[in-house]
Design a protein around this motif. Structure first.
Motif, PDB file in Angstrom:
ATOM      1  N   PRO A  11       0.804  -1.221   0.000  1.00  0.00           N
ATOM      2  CA  PRO A  11       0.000   0.000   0.000  1.00  0.00           C
ATOM      3  C   PRO A  11       0.842   1.279   0.000  1.00  0.00           C
ATOM      4  O   PRO A  11       0.486   2.250  -0.690  1.00  0.00           O
ATOM      5  N   ALA A  12       1.970   1.290   0.730  1.00  0.00           N
ATOM      6  CA  ALA A  12       2.797   2.501   0.789  1.00  0.00           C
ATOM      7  C   ALA A  12       3.450   2.780  -0.563  1.00  0.00           C
ATOM      8  O   ALA A  12       3.365   3.900  -1.088  1.00  0.00           O
ATOM      9  N   GLY A 134       1.359 -14.612  10.198  1.00  0.00           N
ATOM     10  CA  GLY A 134       1.326 -14.105   8.829  1.00  0.00           C
ATOM     11  C   GLY A 134       1.378 -15.253   7.829  1.00  0.00           C
ATOM     12  O   GLY A 134       0.670 -15.252   6.816  1.00  0.00           O
ATOM     13  N   ASP A 296       5.062   0.449   6.852  1.00  0.00           N
ATOM     14  CA  ASP A 296       5.426  -0.350   8.013  1.00  0.00           C
ATOM     15  C   ASP A 296       6.929  -0.585   8.148  1.00  0.00           C
ATOM     16  O   ASP A 296       7.411  -0.936   9.210  1.00  0.00           O
TER      17      ASP A 296
HETATM   18  C1  LIG Z   1       1.889 -11.509   6.713  1.00  0.00           C
HETATM   19  C2  LIG Z   1       1.222 -10.227   7.069  1.00  0.00           C
HETATM   20  C3  LIG Z   1      -0.160 -10.133   6.981  1.00  0.00           C
HETATM   21  C4  LIG Z   1      -0.815  -8.958   7.262  1.00  0.00           C
HETATM   22  N1  LIG Z   1      -2.153  -8.935   7.165  1.00  0.00           N
HETATM   23  C5  LIG Z   1      -2.813  -7.824   7.523  1.00  0.00           C
HETATM   24  C6  LIG Z   1      -4.228  -7.784   7.474  1.00  0.00           C
HETATM   25  O1  LIG Z   1      -4.877  -8.768   7.078  1.00  0.00           O
HETATM   26  N2  LIG Z   1      -4.860  -6.639   7.872  1.00  0.00           N
HETATM   27  C7  LIG Z   1      -4.144  -5.541   8.283  1.00  0.00           C
HETATM   28  O2  LIG Z   1      -4.745  -4.515   8.620  1.00  0.00           O
HETATM   29  N3  LIG Z   1      -2.804  -5.546   8.300  1.00  0.00           N
HETATM   30  C8  LIG Z   1      -2.134  -6.662   7.959  1.00  0.00           C
HETATM   31  N4  LIG Z   1      -0.770  -6.681   8.032  1.00  0.00           N
HETATM   32  C9  LIG Z   1      -0.070  -5.450   8.377  1.00  0.00           C
HETATM   33  C10 LIG Z   1       0.498  -4.887   7.070  1.00  0.00           C
HETATM   34  O3  LIG Z   1       1.883  -5.021   7.110  1.00  0.00           O
HETATM   35  C11 LIG Z   1       0.158  -3.469   6.775  1.00  0.00           C
HETATM   36  O4  LIG Z   1      -1.168  -3.252   7.023  1.00  0.00           O
HETATM   37  C12 LIG Z   1       0.480  -3.051   5.322  1.00  0.00           C
HETATM   38  O5  LIG Z   1       0.545  -4.162   4.441  1.00  0.00           O
HETATM   39  C13 LIG Z   1       1.753  -2.294   5.291  1.00  0.00           C
HETATM   40  O6  LIG Z   1       1.971  -1.790   4.001  1.00  0.00           O
HETATM   41  P1  LIG Z   1       3.410  -1.462   3.471  1.00  0.00           P
HETATM   42  O7  LIG Z   1       3.230  -0.927   2.093  1.00  0.00           O
HETATM   43  O8  LIG Z   1       4.134  -0.637   4.440  1.00  0.00           O
HETATM   44  O9  LIG Z   1       4.194  -2.846   3.435  1.00  0.00           O
HETATM   45  P2  LIG Z   1       3.857  -4.276   2.795  1.00  0.00           P
HETATM   46  O10 LIG Z   1       2.443  -4.411   2.465  1.00  0.00           O
HETATM   47  O11 LIG Z   1       4.486  -5.257   3.699  1.00  0.00           O
HETATM   48  O12 LIG Z   1       4.680  -4.249   1.422  1.00  0.00           O
HETATM   49  C14 LIG Z   1       6.083  -4.245   1.386  1.00  0.00           C
HETATM   50  C15 LIG Z   1       6.528  -4.807   0.058  1.00  0.00           C
HETATM   51  O13 LIG Z   1       7.927  -4.610  -0.081  1.00  0.00           O
HETATM   52  C16 LIG Z   1       8.497  -5.715  -0.713  1.00  0.00           C
HETATM   53  N5  LIG Z   1       9.910  -5.775  -0.329  1.00  0.00           N
HETATM   54  C17 LIG Z   1      10.425  -5.726   0.926  1.00  0.00           C
HETATM   55  N6  LIG Z   1      11.774  -5.795   0.880  1.00  0.00           N
HETATM   56  C18 LIG Z   1      12.109  -5.899  -0.422  1.00  0.00           C
HETATM   57  C19 LIG Z   1      13.361  -6.011  -1.118  1.00  0.00           C
HETATM   58  N7  LIG Z   1      14.518  -6.009  -0.457  1.00  0.00           N
HETATM   59  N8  LIG Z   1      13.341  -6.122  -2.463  1.00  0.00           N
HETATM   60  C20 LIG Z   1      12.161  -6.108  -3.148  1.00  0.00           C
HETATM   61  N9  LIG Z   1      10.956  -5.990  -2.544  1.00  0.00           N
HETATM   62  C21 LIG Z   1      10.930  -5.893  -1.204  1.00  0.00           C
HETATM   63  C22 LIG Z   1       7.686  -6.888  -0.213  1.00  0.00           C
HETATM   64  O14 LIG Z   1       7.738  -7.953  -1.144  1.00  0.00           O
HETATM   65  C23 LIG Z   1       6.279  -6.302  -0.061  1.00  0.00           C
HETATM   66  O15 LIG Z   1       5.484  -6.555  -1.189  1.00  0.00           O
HETATM   67  C24 LIG Z   1      -0.084  -7.846   7.704  1.00  0.00           C
HETATM   68  C25 LIG Z   1       1.309  -7.935   7.812  1.00  0.00           C
HETATM   69  C26 LIG Z   1       1.963  -9.098   7.504  1.00  0.00           C
HETATM   70  C27 LIG Z   1       3.455  -9.173   7.636  1.00  0.00           C
END
Ligand SMILES: Cc1cc2nc3c(=O)[nH]c(=O)nc-3n(C[C@H](O)[C@H](O)[C@H](O)COP(=O)(O)OP(=O)(O)OC[C@H]3O[C@@H](n4cnc5c(N)ncnc54)[C@H](O)[C@@H]3O)c2cc1C
Ligand code: FES
Lengths: 447, 96
Positions: A11-12, A134, A296
């Protein structure tokens, strides 16, 4: 011209990419997964049939919106799925794309690497049939599978009730939910949680639903041991035992900070996250010029905050690059983020970190599943006078394995702090190293 | 015996593969981990005691799910999709 690069298509990262494109910048968006969406909005393989409602429940609308945005973006930006960023330094990223290595230079970089489960090991946690919370969710969401026939959910944090509910809804047998947090903690947290009544209502709904469907929910129940020989046979807590063939457990989430570390970002202790986190200003600028942090990966705030932070970071980047941005929009986002931070405080009160874990961990408990180092071996190193986690690692290889301490690192710090009589923020921080994930042999390096 | 249980999405085309030389089947869209754990109980032996492991995080973080393919590649089972005819072999790990 060097591109603006975003790492992480959760999402970010997706919102950051959208914002940049809306302002005329075509970013490169890199993600290790086959399909974009990150954790919460993880997509099933293309030939699967379930509806968004079945997959994401209350979040179906938001999930569809994010996927729709991403489908549009994929045609307009340089999107690179299935590509791991395994090293980062001064203006350059090293990538591994389907077995092929290459480098990319960036003008500016947004790091949105998300989170993984926070694990406090328990006896028997390496047995087949034991997974992180997770992982249990991914098995279901991404593969339509349960991790076993009779599953126990343990630990704490919002994912605990959510995943147990998702399993029961999908027809899996949930034998029990063990919440290490006492009910009183959740009552204490109410005032802060009420700042986001909708989220609170969802959490209460999952728990009530489980109880109404006859699924035993034990509060203040700490998983002590997982029994089994070649696979899980049961669990123990307090004086109780229960048969099951699978266990999902975790204590909330931990930020994925390795890239920020390799980039030289300054870290500071966050007592709310009980972790070292890369520093960012309220707009998302890190301490390193041209590097921005969102989602996150820089502190656990959840999906909605991740989107707002992604937009904020993109706006800060645009401003630093000389574009005009809507200041009112930015201020509004920052205000909303501050509100969510208040809610986050409430969650931490409702699902407090089990501070007694380190003192109660038995010497025989395997702490590091890669290098197979026990709690006792770490304590022995501390008893020789070492109390800084990187020194302890050098002495007994704890946290040195293939996962680079993603699974055990926080627990190692807890053990070292407890044994050496120091506060958890006084024993240092495990440093990241390239490659941040193992590279297969025989990788072709493109000139 | 299997570790994972399929709850839904079972109407997908079957894909034949081999696991340590024995014929097995998975479904189109399975990861290697799903394909292996819906017909067996582990994916690898640990590096220092050959203890049975079956992955842990399913998100590419723990690295406890590496398997070997017939073409010599080593891959993470949780983040690699199954293809028809693959020969998956499980590393027994090192005995202490
Ligand atoms: C397994 C899991 C399940 C979750 N389920 C829920 C839920 O059902 N409801 C809820 O409210 N919250 C949930 N969460 C919390 C969730 O992390 C946040 O709500 C949200 O997804 C955060 O968004 P983000 O964009 O910060 O990171 P994320 O959604 O975690 O996306 C980060 C992305 O970065 C990519 N990435 C990371 N490092 C690298 C790298 N070195 N090279 C290439 N790509 C990379 C990953 O593949 C990932 O796709 C969950 C968290 C986890 C870990
Ligand atoms: S199960 Fe953790 S990396 Fe595959």
């Amino acid at each position: 011209m060097k591109p603006v690069v975003i790492v992480g298509a959760g999402p970010a990262g997706i919102r950051a990419a959208r914002t940049l494109l809306d302002h005329g910048i075509r970013p490169c968006l890199i993600d290790e997964n086959l399909r974009a969406g990150g954790q919460i909005y993880r997509r099933q393989p293309e030939n699967f049939q379930r509806s968004a409602k079945q997959l994401y429940g209350f979040e179906a609308g938001k999930a569809l919106a994010v996927h729709h945005t991403m489908d549009e973006l994929a045609r307009l930006i340089d999107y690179r799925p299935h590509t791991l960023v395994w090293n980062a330094e001064d203006g350059r990223l090293d990538l591994l794309d389907n077995g092929r290595a290459e480098s990319i230079e960036y003008s500016r970089l947004i790091v949105a690497t998300g989170a993984t489960d926070r694990i406090l090991p328990v006896t028997g946690w390496t047995l087949p049939g034991v997974y992180s919370l997770g992982a249990a969710q991914i098995a279901l969401k991404y593969q339509g599978c349960a991790i076993g026939e009779r599953v126990a959910f343990c630990g704490s944090g919002p994912l605990l009730y959510l995943v147990a509910y998702q399993y029961a809804q999908a027809g899996a047998k949930v034998v029990a939910v063990l919440d290490s947090a006492p009910f009183s903690a959740q009552c204490r947290a109410l005032p802060a949680l009420l700042r986001q009544p909708l989220t609170l209502a969802k959490g209460m709904y999952y728990r009530a639903w489980l109880s109404a469907h006859g699924i035993p929910v034990h509060q203040g129940a700490t998983l002590r041991q997982i029994d089994g020989d070649q696979r899980v046979h049961g669990i123990r807590w307090g004086e109780q035992t229960l048969e099951c063939d699978a266990v999902a457990f975790a204590h909330a989430l931990r930020s994925e900070t390795q890239l920020a570390d390799l980039l030289g970002c300054e870290f500071a202790w966050s007592s709310l996250n009980r972790a070292w986190l890369p520093q960012r200003d309220s707009a998302g600028r890190s301490s390193v010029e041209a590097v921005y942090l969102a989602g996150d990966g820089a502190g656990i705030m959840g999906a909605e905050a991740a989107q707002m932070a992604g937009e904020c970071a993109a706006l800060a980047l645009l401003e630093d690059a000389g574009s005009t941005v809507d200041q009112r929009r930015r201020e509004a986002l920052q205000k909303q983020l501050a509100r969510i931070r208040g809610f986050r405080q409430g969650l931490e009160t409702a699902f407090p970190f089990p501070e007694h874990w380190a003192a109660q961990a038995p010497d025989e408990l395997m702490l590091c599943r890669c290098e197979e180092v026990s709690v006792g071996a770490v304590r022995a190193v501390v008893d020789e006078g070492h109390w800084e986690v990187n020194r302890v690692k050098a002495h007994c290889r704890v946290g040195m394995g293939r996962c680079q301490g993603r699974m055990c690192g926080l627990a190692v710090a807890e053990i070292v702090a407890e044994r050496s009589g120091r506060r958890i923020d006084q024993v240092g921080r495990l440093r990241g190293q390239a490659p941040i994930k193992p590279l297969p042999f025989g990788v072709e390096v493109q000139p | 015996m299997a570790l994972f249980k399929r709850l839904t999405e079972t109407q997908r085309p079957a894909l034949a593969f081999t696991l340590d030389g024995q014929p097995a089947t998975g479904l189109l869209g399975d990861t290697l981990l799903t394909a292996v754990l819906t017909c067996a109980e582990h994916v690898r032996g640990s590096d220092f005691s050959a203890e049975r492991r079956a992955g842990f995080c399913l998100m590419g973080a723990c690295q406890d799910c590496w398997v070997r393919l017939g073409d010599g590649r080593r891959v993470r089972a949780c983040s690699t999709l199954l293809e028809a005819g693959q020969a998956i072999s499980r590393d027994p790990g090192r005995q202490p």
